[in-house]
Design a protein around this motif. Sequence first.
Motif, mmCIF file in Angstrom:
data_model
loop_
_atom_site.group_PDB
_atom_site.id
_atom_site.type_symbol
_atom_site.label_atom_id
_atom_site.label_comp_id
_atom_site.label_asym_id
_atom_site.label_seq_id
_atom_site.Cartn_x
_atom_site.Cartn_y
_atom_site.Cartn_z
ATOM 1 N N LEU A 1 47.405 6.662 -32.061
ATOM 2 C CA LEU A 1 46.566 7.848 -31.951
ATOM 3 C C LEU A 1 46.831 8.776 -33.134
ATOM 4 C CD1 LEU A 1 47.114 8.562 -28.153
ATOM 5 C CD2 LEU A 1 45.178 7.402 -29.202
ATOM 6 N N ALA A 2 45.845 9.549 -33.523
ATOM 7 C CA ALA A 2 46.002 10.489 -34.628
ATOM 8 C C ALA A 2 46.962 11.612 -34.250
ATOM 9 C CB ALA A 2 44.652 11.067 -35.030
ATOM 10 N N TYR A 3 46.996 11.948 -32.970
ATOM 11 C CA TYR A 3 47.916 12.963 -32.455
ATOM 12 C C TYR A 3 48.288 12.579 -31.036
ATOM 13 C CZ TYR A 3 43.501 14.581 -30.491
ATOM 14 O OH TYR A 3 42.291 14.634 -29.845
ATOM 15 N N GLU A 4 49.395 13.094 -30.567
ATOM 16 C CA GLU A 4 49.859 12.747 -29.222
ATOM 17 C C GLU A 4 48.927 13.326 -28.160
ATOM 18 O OE1 GLU A 4 53.869 13.840 -28.431
ATOM 19 O OE2 GLU A 4 54.678 12.522 -29.977
ATOM 20 N N ILE A 5 48.656 12.513 -27.154
ATOM 21 C CA ILE A 5 47.890 12.948 -25.987
ATOM 22 C C ILE A 5 48.770 12.668 -24.778
ATOM 23 C CG2 ILE A 5 45.803 12.653 -24.626
ATOM 24 C CD1 ILE A 5 44.462 11.515 -27.139
ATOM 25 N N ASN A 6 49.139 13.694 -24.052
ATOM 26 C CA ASN A 6 50.016 13.551 -22.883
ATOM 27 C C ASN A 6 51.307 12.813 -23.253
ATOM 28 O OD1 ASN A 6 47.974 14.784 -21.445
ATOM 29 N ND2 ASN A 6 47.174 12.863 -20.634
ATOM 30 N N ASP A 7 51.886 13.144 -24.379
ATOM 31 C CA ASP A 7 53.135 12.555 -24.879
ATOM 32 C C ASP A 7 53.020 11.063 -25.190
ATOM 33 O OD1 ASP A 7 54.493 15.002 -24.751
ATOM 34 O OD2 ASP A 7 54.994 14.680 -22.634
ATOM 35 N N GLU A 8 51.831 10.557 -25.431
ATOM 36 C CA GLU A 8 51.636 9.149 -25.788
ATOM 37 C C GLU A 8 51.143 9.055 -27.220
ATOM 38 O OE1 GLU A 8 49.834 6.532 -23.000
ATOM 39 O OE2 GLU A 8 50.179 7.910 -21.344
ATOM 40 N N THR A 9 51.646 8.057 -27.940
ATOM 41 C CA THR A 9 51.272 7.890 -29.344
ATOM 42 C C THR A 9 50.352 6.706 -29.578
ATOM 43 O OG1 THR A 9 53.250 6.569 -29.748
ATOM 44 C CG2 THR A 9 53.424 8.942 -30.156
ATOM 45 N N GLN A 10 50.112 5.879 -28.541
ATOM 46 C CA GLN A 10 49.205 4.740 -28.649
ATOM 47 C C GLN A 10 48.214 4.770 -27.497
ATOM 48 O OE1 GLN A 10 51.734 1.250 -28.756
ATOM 49 N NE2 GLN A 10 51.474 1.146 -30.979
ATOM 50 N N GLY A 11 47.055 4.174 -27.753
ATOM 51 C CA GLY A 11 46.033 4.080 -26.720
ATOM 52 C C GLY A 11 45.241 2.800 -26.889
ATOM 53 N N ALA A 12 44.671 2.326 -25.800
ATOM 54 C CA ALA A 12 43.827 1.130 -25.825
ATOM 55 C C ALA A 12 42.366 1.586 -25.841
ATOM 56 C CB ALA A 12 44.088 0.258 -24.606
ATOM 57 N N TYR A 13 41.669 1.241 -26.910
ATOM 58 C CA TYR A 13 40.275 1.632 -27.076
ATOM 59 C C TYR A 13 39.368 0.547 -26.516
ATOM 60 C CZ TYR A 13 41.684 5.336 -30.319
ATOM 61 O OH TYR A 13 42.246 6.454 -30.875
ATOM 62 N N VAL A 14 38.399 0.950 -25.692
ATOM 63 C CA VAL A 14 37.424 0.010 -25.141
ATOM 64 C C VAL A 14 36.038 0.610 -25.362
ATOM 65 C CG1 VAL A 14 36.577 -1.155 -23.074
ATOM 66 C CG2 VAL A 14 39.034 -0.828 -23.396
ATOM 67 N N LEU A 15 35.156 -0.171 -25.994
ATOM 68 C CA LEU A 15 33.799 0.259 -26.297
ATOM 69 C C LEU A 15 32.840 -0.407 -25.323
ATOM 70 C CD1 LEU A 15 31.885 1.744 -28.260
ATOM 71 C CD2 LEU A 15 31.793 -0.370 -29.574
ATOM 72 N N MET A 16 32.045 0.407 -24.618
ATOM 73 C CA MET A 16 31.071 -0.122 -23.659
ATOM 74 C C MET A 16 29.670 0.308 -24.070
ATOM 75 S SD MET A 16 32.872 0.395 -19.977
ATOM 76 C CE MET A 16 34.581 -0.002 -19.741
ATOM 77 N N ASN A 17 28.779 -0.658 -24.166
ATOM 78 C CA ASN A 17 27.361 -0.413 -24.426
ATOM 79 C C ASN A 17 26.603 -0.723 -23.145
ATOM 80 O OD1 ASN A 17 27.138 0.193 -27.366
ATOM 81 N ND2 ASN A 17 28.228 -1.760 -27.480
ATOM 82 N N TYR A 18 25.697 0.172 -22.765
ATOM 83 C CA TYR A 18 24.966 -0.026 -21.521
ATOM 84 C C TYR A 18 23.646 0.722 -21.550
ATOM 85 C CZ TYR A 18 27.245 4.457 -20.532
ATOM 86 O OH TYR A 18 27.697 5.758 -20.607
ATOM 87 N N GLU A 19 22.772 0.348 -20.622
ATOM 88 C CA GLU A 19 21.507 1.030 -20.423
ATOM 89 C C GLU A 19 21.553 1.646 -19.032
ATOM 90 O OE1 GLU A 19 18.293 -1.690 -20.984
ATOM 91 O OE2 GLU A 19 18.901 -2.169 -23.028
ATOM 92 N N ALA A 20 21.150 2.910 -18.936
ATOM 93 C CA ALA A 20 21.221 3.597 -17.649
ATOM 94 C C ALA A 20 20.300 4.804 -17.651
ATOM 95 C CB ALA A 20 22.658 4.037 -17.379
ATOM 96 N N ASN A 21 20.156 5.406 -16.466
ATOM 97 C CA ASN A 21 19.385 6.642 -16.385
ATOM 98 C C ASN A 21 20.213 7.792 -16.954
ATOM 99 O OD1 ASN A 21 21.248 7.242 -14.399
ATOM 100 N ND2 ASN A 21 19.833 6.869 -12.712
ATOM 101 N N ALA A 22 19.622 8.939 -17.114
ATOM 102 C CA ALA A 22 20.252 10.056 -17.822
ATOM 103 C C ALA A 22 21.439 10.667 -17.089
ATOM 104 C CB ALA A 22 19.214 11.137 -18.100
ATOM 105 N N SER A 23 21.579 10.444 -15.806
ATOM 106 C CA SER A 23 22.668 11.070 -15.051
ATOM 107 C C SER A 23 23.972 10.266 -15.081
ATOM 108 C CB SER A 23 22.252 11.286 -13.600
ATOM 109 O OG SER A 23 22.007 10.039 -12.969
ATOM 110 N N LEU A 24 23.922 8.996 -15.445
ATOM 111 C CA LEU A 24 25.129 8.155 -15.412
ATOM 112 C C LEU A 24 26.213 8.573 -16.399
ATOM 113 C CD1 LEU A 24 26.620 5.781 -14.159
ATOM 114 C CD2 LEU A 24 25.500 4.295 -15.813
ATOM 115 N N PRO A 25 25.913 8.936 -17.650
ATOM 116 C CA PRO A 25 27.002 9.338 -18.553
ATOM 117 C C PRO A 25 27.807 10.534 -18.040
ATOM 118 C CG PRO A 25 25.051 8.858 -19.818
ATOM 119 C CD PRO A 25 24.647 8.825 -18.373
ATOM 120 N N ALA A 26 27.148 11.493 -17.425
ATOM 121 C CA ALA A 26 27.867 12.641 -16.867
ATOM 122 C C ALA A 26 28.776 12.202 -15.730
ATOM 123 C CB ALA A 26 26.885 13.696 -16.390
ATOM 124 N N GLU A 27 28.311 11.271 -14.909
ATOM 125 C CA GLU A 27 29.131 10.758 -13.809
ATOM 126 C C GLU A 27 30.330 9.974 -14.344
ATOM 127 O OE1 GLU A 27 30.415 9.808 -9.905
ATOM 128 O OE2 GLU A 27 29.260 11.420 -10.772
#
Length: 97
Positions: A52-78
């Motif tokens: 990570l570029a900076y610590e988040i919650n005292d962690e220096t590494q993270g697992a990145y997962v990219l998801m592509n999907y089609e959905a109605n406009a309310s799903l990203p907020a949920e």
Amino acid sequence: MNKYESMFVFSVAKGEEAVAALSEKFQALITKAGGTLVSAEPFGGINGVRNLAYEINDETQGAYVLMNYEANASLPAELERVAGITEGVLRVLTIRK
């Protein structure tokens, strides 16, 4: 139906199994809410694990997962709401393509 792309950063503190479980949870949430999952894959590094570029919650590494999907406009907020209350999710960013 709109096309969206969400980048999740999951904590690697509890191991690869926890990262896989979180990824599956959000994939299931997309399909359960009526969306169509196009792809879900690790992004960069070995199994998506990157420094990570900076610590988040005292962690220096993270697992990145990219998801592509089609959905109605309310799903990203949920998705972002659920990510905010789920332990193990460090960050999430969603864009409309």
